[in-house]
Motif scaffolding. Sequence first.
Motif, PDB file in Angstrom:
ATOM      1  N   GLY A 160     -13.718  43.449   8.636  1.00 43.08           N
ATOM      2  CA  GLY A 160     -13.672  44.082   7.323  1.00 43.08           C
ATOM      3  C   GLY A 160     -13.806  43.025   6.247  1.00 43.08           C
ATOM      4  O   GLY A 160     -13.576  41.840   6.490  1.00 43.08           O
ATOM      5  N   GLU A 161     -14.198  43.449   5.057  1.00 42.42           N
ATOM      6  CA  GLU A 161     -14.331  42.510   3.950  1.00 42.42           C
ATOM      7  C   GLU A 161     -14.071  43.233   2.634  1.00 42.42           C
ATOM      8  O   GLU A 161     -14.107  44.471   2.558  1.00 42.42           O
ATOM      9  CB  GLU A 161     -15.707  41.860   3.938  1.00 42.42           C
ATOM     10  CG  GLU A 161     -16.865  42.828   3.840  1.00 42.42           C
ATOM     11  CD  GLU A 161     -18.204  42.113   3.955  1.00 42.42           C
ATOM     12  OE1 GLU A 161     -19.205  42.714   3.515  1.00 42.42           O
ATOM     13  OE2 GLU A 161     -18.234  40.981   4.464  1.00 42.42           O
ATOM     14  N   SER A 162     -13.794  42.443   1.594  1.00 44.65           N
ATOM     15  CA  SER A 162     -13.528  43.015   0.274  1.00 44.65           C
ATOM     16  C   SER A 162     -13.829  41.971  -0.789  1.00 44.65           C
ATOM     17  O   SER A 162     -13.901  40.773  -0.518  1.00 44.65           O
ATOM     18  CB  SER A 162     -12.062  43.466   0.150  1.00 44.65           C
ATOM     19  OG  SER A 162     -11.207  42.345   0.107  1.00 44.65           O
ATOM     20  N   SER A 163     -13.997  42.431  -2.022  1.00 50.26           N
ATOM     21  CA  SER A 163     -14.137  41.549  -3.178  1.00 50.26           C
ATOM     22  C   SER A 163     -13.600  42.282  -4.389  1.00 50.26           C
ATOM     23  O   SER A 163     -13.644  43.519  -4.454  1.00 50.26           O
ATOM     24  CB  SER A 163     -15.596  41.144  -3.395  1.00 50.26           C
ATOM     25  OG  SER A 163     -16.397  42.284  -3.680  1.00 50.26           O
ATOM     26  N   GLU A 164     -13.087  41.533  -5.356  1.00 49.87           N
ATOM     27  CA  GLU A 164     -12.543  42.165  -6.550  1.00 49.87           C
ATOM     28  C   GLU A 164     -12.516  41.165  -7.703  1.00 49.87           C
ATOM     29  O   GLU A 164     -12.446  39.951  -7.509  1.00 49.87           O
ATOM     30  CB  GLU A 164     -11.145  42.718  -6.304  1.00 49.87           C
ATOM     31  CG  GLU A 164     -10.124  41.687  -5.865  1.00 49.87           C
ATOM     32  CD  GLU A 164      -8.762  42.297  -5.564  1.00 49.87           C
ATOM     33  OE1 GLU A 164      -8.564  43.488  -5.856  1.00 49.87           O
ATOM     34  OE2 GLU A 164      -7.898  41.575  -5.043  1.00 49.87           O
ATOM     35  N   ASP A 165     -12.577  41.700  -8.912  1.00 53.11           N
ATOM     36  CA  ASP A 165     -12.446  40.927 -10.142  1.00 53.11           C
ATOM     37  C   ASP A 165     -11.137  41.320 -10.812  1.00 53.11           C
ATOM     38  O   ASP A 165     -10.817  42.507 -10.913  1.00 53.11           O
ATOM     39  CB  ASP A 165     -13.615  41.204 -11.089  1.00 53.11           C
ATOM     40  CG  ASP A 165     -14.948  40.769 -10.508  1.00 53.11           C
ATOM     41  OD1 ASP A 165     -15.152  39.553 -10.355  1.00 53.11           O
ATOM     42  OD2 ASP A 165     -15.777  41.655 -10.200  1.00 53.11           O
ATOM     43  N   VAL A 166     -10.400  40.314 -11.273  1.00 53.17           N
ATOM     44  CA  VAL A 166      -9.083  40.563 -11.858  1.00 53.17           C
ATOM     45  C   VAL A 166      -8.971  39.801 -13.177  1.00 53.17           C
ATOM     46  O   VAL A 166      -9.318  38.618 -13.252  1.00 53.17           O
ATOM     47  CB  VAL A 166      -7.952  40.126 -10.909  1.00 53.17           C
ATOM     48  CG1 VAL A 166      -6.606  40.431 -11.531  1.00 53.17           C
ATOM     49  CG2 VAL A 166      -8.080  40.808  -9.553  1.00 53.17           C
ATOM     50  N   PHE A 167      -8.475  40.493 -14.208  1.00 52.77           N
ATOM     51  CA  PHE A 167      -8.277  39.880 -15.521  1.00 52.77           C
ATOM     52  C   PHE A 167      -6.799  39.946 -15.877  1.00 52.77           C
ATOM     53  O   PHE A 167      -6.166  40.997 -15.754  1.00 52.77           O
ATOM     54  CB  PHE A 167      -9.099  40.611 -16.587  1.00 52.77           C
ATOM     55  CG  PHE A 167      -8.899  40.076 -17.979  1.00 52.77           C
ATOM     56  CD1 PHE A 167      -9.507  38.898 -18.373  1.00 52.77           C
ATOM     57  CD2 PHE A 167      -8.104  40.755 -18.887  1.00 52.77           C
ATOM     58  CE1 PHE A 167      -9.325  38.398 -19.661  1.00 52.77           C
ATOM     59  CE2 PHE A 167      -7.919  40.274 -20.181  1.00 52.77           C
ATOM     60  CZ  PHE A 167      -8.530  39.082 -20.566  1.00 52.77           C
ATOM     61  N   THR A 168      -6.235  38.822 -16.288  1.00 58.21           N
ATOM     62  CA  THR A 168      -4.841  38.780 -16.722  1.00 58.21           C
ATOM     63  C   THR A 168      -4.749  38.113 -18.091  1.00 58.21           C
ATOM     64  O   THR A 168      -5.627  37.332 -18.476  1.00 58.21           O
ATOM     65  CB  THR A 168      -3.958  38.020 -15.722  1.00 58.21           C
ATOM     66  OG1 THR A 168      -4.530  36.725 -15.471  1.00 58.21           O
ATOM     67  CG2 THR A 168      -3.856  38.771 -14.408  1.00 58.21           C
TER      68      THR A 168
ATOM     69  N   GLY B 238      -7.115  43.179  -0.421  1.00 62.65           N
ATOM     70  CA  GLY B 238      -7.897  42.630   0.671  1.00 62.65           C
ATOM     71  C   GLY B 238      -8.350  43.696   1.637  1.00 62.65           C
ATOM     72  O   GLY B 238      -7.986  44.876   1.521  1.00 62.65           O
ATOM     73  N   PRO B 239      -9.159  43.299   2.621  1.00 61.55           N
ATOM     74  CA  PRO B 239      -9.620  44.260   3.636  1.00 61.55           C
ATOM     75  C   PRO B 239      -8.462  44.725   4.495  1.00 61.55           C
ATOM     76  O   PRO B 239      -7.538  43.960   4.789  1.00 61.55           O
ATOM     77  CB  PRO B 239     -10.637  43.449   4.433  1.00 61.55           C
ATOM     78  CG  PRO B 239     -10.252  42.022   4.221  1.00 61.55           C
ATOM     79  CD  PRO B 239      -9.683  41.946   2.852  1.00 61.55           C
ATOM     80  N   ASN B 240      -8.520  45.979   4.908  1.00 59.21           N
ATOM     81  CA  ASN B 240      -7.419  46.591   5.636  1.00 59.21           C
ATOM     82  C   ASN B 240      -7.750  46.687   7.119  1.00 59.21           C
ATOM     83  O   ASN B 240      -8.897  46.534   7.539  1.00 59.21           O
ATOM     84  CB  ASN B 240      -7.145  47.989   5.074  1.00 59.21           C
ATOM     85  CG  ASN B 240      -5.693  48.396   5.209  1.00 59.21           C
ATOM     86  OD1 ASN B 240      -4.862  47.663   5.736  1.00 59.21           O
ATOM     87  ND2 ASN B 240      -5.379  49.570   4.708  1.00 59.21           N
ATOM     88  N   VAL B 241      -6.730  46.954   7.920  1.00 57.34           N
ATOM     89  CA  VAL B 241      -6.941  47.172   9.344  1.00 57.34           C
ATOM     90  C   VAL B 241      -7.700  48.474   9.561  1.00 57.34           C
ATOM     91  O   VAL B 241      -7.685  49.386   8.726  1.00 57.34           O
ATOM     92  CB  VAL B 241      -5.600  47.214  10.100  1.00 57.34           C
ATOM     93  CG1 VAL B 241      -4.884  45.889  10.003  1.00 57.34           C
ATOM     94  CG2 VAL B 241      -4.728  48.336   9.580  1.00 57.34           C
ATOM     95  N   ALA B 242      -8.381  48.557  10.693  1.00 56.07           N
ATOM     96  CA  ALA B 242      -9.188  49.738  11.016  1.00 56.07           C
ATOM     97  C   ALA B 242      -8.315  50.756  11.736  1.00 56.07           C
ATOM     98  O   ALA B 242      -8.204  50.740  12.957  1.00 56.07           O
ATOM     99  CB  ALA B 242     -10.375  49.325  11.874  1.00 56.07           C
TER     100      ALA B 242
ATOM    101  N   ILE C 132       1.808  52.157  14.492  1.00 57.30           N
ATOM    102  CA  ILE C 132       0.486  51.841  13.967  1.00 57.30           C
ATOM    103  C   ILE C 132       0.600  51.751  12.460  1.00 57.30           C
ATOM    104  O   ILE C 132       1.062  52.697  11.822  1.00 57.30           O
ATOM    105  CB  ILE C 132      -0.541  52.905  14.362  1.00 57.30           C
ATOM    106  CG1 ILE C 132      -0.605  53.037  15.885  1.00 57.30           C
ATOM    107  CG2 ILE C 132      -1.906  52.573  13.796  1.00 57.30           C
ATOM    108  CD1 ILE C 132      -1.543  54.123  16.349  1.00 57.30           C
ATOM    109  N   GLY C 133       0.204  50.637  11.873  1.00 49.69           N
ATOM    110  CA  GLY C 133       0.440  50.454  10.454  1.00 49.69           C
ATOM    111  C   GLY C 133      -0.708  49.817   9.722  1.00 49.69           C
ATOM    112  O   GLY C 133      -1.552  49.142  10.293  1.00 49.69           O
ATOM    113  N   GLY C 134      -0.731  50.039   8.422  1.00 49.78           N
ATOM    114  CA  GLY C 134      -1.686  49.417   7.535  1.00 49.78           C
ATOM    115  C   GLY C 134      -1.087  49.323   6.149  1.00 49.78           C
ATOM    116  O   GLY C 134       0.094  49.609   5.940  1.00 49.78           O
TER     117      GLY C 134
END
Length: 775
Positions: free
Chosen positions: A485-493, A520-524, A576-578
Amino acid sequence: MNAFQPARPWCRSPLSMAVAASLACAAAVPALAQDVGALAAGDASTLDTVVVTANKRVENVRDVGASISVVGERELENLGASSLSDYAALIPGLQVQNAGSPGLTSVSLRGISALSSGATVATYIDEVPVGSSGIYQGAGALMLDLLPYDISRVEVLRGPQGTLYGAGAIGGLLKYVTHAPDAAGREFRVGLGGRAVQDGGHDWNGRFGASLPLHDDRLGLRVSAARNGLPGYTDNAVDGRRDVNTGEQTGARAALSWDGDTVDVGLSVLQQRVRSDDRASVALDPQTRAPLAGELSGRSWQRQPFDKKLTLASLSLAWDLGWGDFVSATGWSNTKTMDRIDTTVQFGEVADQLLGLPEPGSSFTRYDFDLDKLTQEFRLTSASGGRFEWMVGVFYTKEDAEQSQFAWLGQRDGSPLPAGGEAYSTLARIALPSTYEELALFANGSWRIGERFKLDAGIRQARNEQWFSQNVSAGILAPIGDAPGESSEDVFTWSLSPQFKLADDVLLYLRAATGYQPGGPNVALAGMPPSVDSSMLSSYEAGLKSQFAERRVQLDLAAFRIDWEDIQVASSFNGIGGLVNGGEAKSEGVELAALFRATDRLLLGLNAAYTRASVKNDFEPTVIPQDGFDVILNTGLGGDRMPYVPKLSWSATAEYAFATAGGLDGQVGAALRWTGDRVNDTTERQRLTAPGDPSTVLGEALTPPLELDSYRALDLYAGIGRDRWSLRAYVNNVTGEDGWSSIAPIDGALTGARGHLAAVPIQPRTFGIEFDYRF
């Protein structure tokens, strides 16, 4: 920890016979913020100036419009501190949960608890962040617990620090500031000591430090090494072992510094290790909370060792440009962690329930974490003291990490399963490799308008990209196969802080700031989103920092309100968790820190925090399809208290300095600390509904959190010395008070039957003596 997480109930309501792995659950200035030697001199009539680097500038803490606590080297030595738990009470709003060993530590500030595997408090050593920003290294439960030797001070920034410190500083910042080499002076220090726990073990500690000028008062070297023994004090009722939680902390550091005309360079290598033979744990009856096998006795069928090793190399460069400074801070760290826990109650029933053996089996689960972290920060800063001060910078980090899990099942006596059961001996073998990469741009400005008004503001724009894979190679607890799995994000503070000097020694400030905890990417897993978003937080604070009575009295107040959105929470069913973005929470409170130099030799202090932190609404439900029905799972309900946050906590301190006719200087002191009642978790609700029809409720089960009672403890210390030598003694928890740092239910994974409660006690009465010689 993004792992099995048996400390949280595996199956709070046994709705199926499946057994699987939990893959993703896994005011103000303080009292006692005095510089070394302030009281030992015995002739100080006013409170000392404390310098901090919280805003990445060297500043008097009295002039910073934010809540910053400082604990100096002298306070750490007087209390015999070896871990965060030993001095957390000196910092308003800081709570530390110990899971049985230094390094098995969770930290919260101002009610912002870790509800997932990610940390809510960032950790720095000097200019370098340590620990993972991702969600697959158990950062929330494995906070760095540095052995505080060769540490000049510990700075704690309360409230979000997203603009200057970025990811993970959603609740605040814990910063260790080390001693810098002295290019102009020579010093050697050796020390030896010992400590003993009443009705427990005893051990020794030793330390060495040296600072050497190497070239023309320009080049300096500092080296240090320390060893601290951890006496055991809990027993194991299953095999009769006594004082099982023995261990040791070791550390070494070497630092070089070049003091040039316009360019300063620093190079440092640090290594710290904590090793425990087992964890402190007491088995309690689930109904009466009485110890099942003795006052300080636990129940485990498998040994539970813990080992954590940090290696950190850092390189800093500061170039004085005349009109400003250019700073480069480079860091590389490797953190290796091994945590093995007894999961006999959780998984042992597989042997009799599934395999038909005459009795439950024995089981352990081992987690291994391996993190390589590279960071680079460049910043350009204007000269200090002008009407307008500014800072711009860029920050980059890259993490390569792996978490591995292995769960084993055998017979109750520890022998392998009999013929026919070999396939079940490996319950799970799982690897979770991951990467985290982030690039951020930040800017801060400070405007002085007139002689009394100042406005601080900051912004930060960050982008992170992550990848991970869930690789199950063996076992019955999770489906075999790989699931990337993969992820991307933009964050402004951002942050904004107007400040007004009511008088020379009275500062009134407001502060609004935001922070974030990376997603982030989560478990399947069925019912889980492919990724989780960042948790975002907004904080609003009003503070007053004041000194009066000819600077003999310091009285600081801070009031705050925090709104937390998109909280990352662990959601698990039948093991089973995520992770899901659960909902919203709020925290509001008041902090007080006061110092009073009653006489030239007597110093009194008081720290207190009142915090109301709770869940605003029911956390978002997870819908888990089953054969013939759906399970709707909420892992927090509106009105729940935030875990491990007392409404009231405080500490009162007193120290008296004296001098003898023979030329000896000394001090005696005391610290009384009190922590209010807490809860260990949020409420879980499981609803069985008709398939695809959540309005038709077939059944419901609520599991409330466990409550922990309040406790108090008294610490005493004394010291005496002259010129080159000093002798110190301390007794912590003088009256031997009982109290729990953390507590967790231990439930069967198949039947949901509660075996016992595992509680970690506060340190029992502990005696220590230390001798140091400088030459």
